[in-house]
Design a protein around this motif. Structure first.
Motif, PDB file in Angstrom:
ATOM      1  N   UNK A  57       0.820  -1.214   0.000  1.00  0.00           N
ATOM      2  CA  UNK A  57       0.000   0.000   0.000  1.00  0.00           C
ATOM      3  C   UNK A  57       0.855   1.266   0.000  1.00  0.00           C
ATOM      4  N   UNK A  58       1.920   1.285   0.798  1.00  0.00           N
ATOM      5  CA  UNK A  58       2.794   2.456   0.816  1.00  0.00           C
ATOM      6  C   UNK A  58       3.463   2.657  -0.541  1.00  0.00           C
ATOM      7  N   UNK A  59       3.870   1.575  -1.178  1.00  0.00           N
ATOM      8  CA  UNK A  59       4.477   1.676  -2.510  1.00  0.00           C
ATOM      9  C   UNK A  59       3.479   2.282  -3.501  1.00  0.00           C
ATOM     10  N   UNK A  75      10.414   4.441   3.910  1.00  0.00           N
ATOM     11  CA  UNK A  75      11.330   3.436   4.456  1.00  0.00           C
ATOM     12  C   UNK A  75      10.528   2.478   5.330  1.00  0.00           C
ATOM     13  N   UNK A  76      10.933   1.214   5.293  1.00  0.00           N
ATOM     14  CA  UNK A  76      10.310   0.186   6.117  1.00  0.00           C
ATOM     15  C   UNK A  76      11.405  -0.389   7.005  1.00  0.00           C
ATOM     16  N   UNK A  77      11.294  -0.140   8.294  1.00  0.00           N
ATOM     17  CA  UNK A  77      12.334  -0.558   9.236  1.00  0.00           C
ATOM     18  C   UNK A  77      13.720  -0.144   8.750  1.00  0.00           C
ATOM     19  N   UNK A  78      13.833   1.078   8.263  1.00  0.00           N
ATOM     20  CA  UNK A  78      15.097   1.633   7.829  1.00  0.00           C
ATOM     21  C   UNK A  78      15.515   1.273   6.409  1.00  0.00           C
ATOM     22  N   UNK A  79      14.747   0.422   5.736  1.00  0.00           N
ATOM     23  CA  UNK A  79      15.080   0.015   4.362  1.00  0.00           C
ATOM     24  C   UNK A  79      14.164   0.733   3.380  1.00  0.00           C
ATOM     25  N   UNK A  80      14.732   1.104   2.237  1.00  0.00           N
ATOM     26  CA  UNK A  80      13.948   1.752   1.195  1.00  0.00           C
ATOM     27  C   UNK A  80      12.833   0.811   0.734  1.00  0.00           C
ATOM     28  N   UNK A  81      11.678   1.374   0.443  1.00  0.00           N
ATOM     29  CA  UNK A  81      10.517   0.583   0.030  1.00  0.00           C
ATOM     30  C   UNK A  81      10.838  -0.291  -1.182  1.00  0.00           C
ATOM     31  N   UNK A  82      11.696   0.197  -2.068  1.00  0.00           N
ATOM     32  CA  UNK A  82      12.057  -0.562  -3.272  1.00  0.00           C
ATOM     33  C   UNK A  82      12.758  -1.873  -2.920  1.00  0.00           C
TER      34      UNK A  82
END
Length: 95
Positions: A57-59, A75-82
């Motif tokens: 959904x965020x993407x 970011x998801x837990x510090x990682x880029x969504x990609x």
């Protein structure tokens, strides 16, 4: 865009008529999803459906915002969504 920049008043009116209600509908749906987080009514800690759904959904929201000229960094837990999207998308399709 200011009113002096409007090329098609008909298209501007259509946008004004459609955008607000659709955003409000989306907001109501988010509230309904948020209700599922209540531990007194639901058990969800056993599944990875929650992070999977939010990544997808965020993407999609990020892609939508770009079409409106709004750059958002997710970011998801510090990682880029990609970095996490492809795996989440596969799991999301299985829900």
């Amino acid at each position: 865009m200011t009113k002096s920049q409007i090329i098609s008043q008909e298209k501007a009116d259509r946008f004004t008529r459609m955008f607000g209600p659709r955003i409000k509908q989306l907001d109501k749906q988010i509230q309904l999803v948020q209700n599922c987080s209540r531990k007194d009514g639901y058990e969800w800690g056993f599944t990875n459906h929650v992070p999977t759904a939010f990544i997808v959904l965020f993407k999609k929201l990020n892609e939508c915002s770009k079409k409106f000229g709004l750059e958002v960094e997710v970011k998801v837990n510090g990682r880029d969504i990609e970095e996490v999207f492809e795996q989440a998308q596969d799991k999301f399709n299985e829900l």
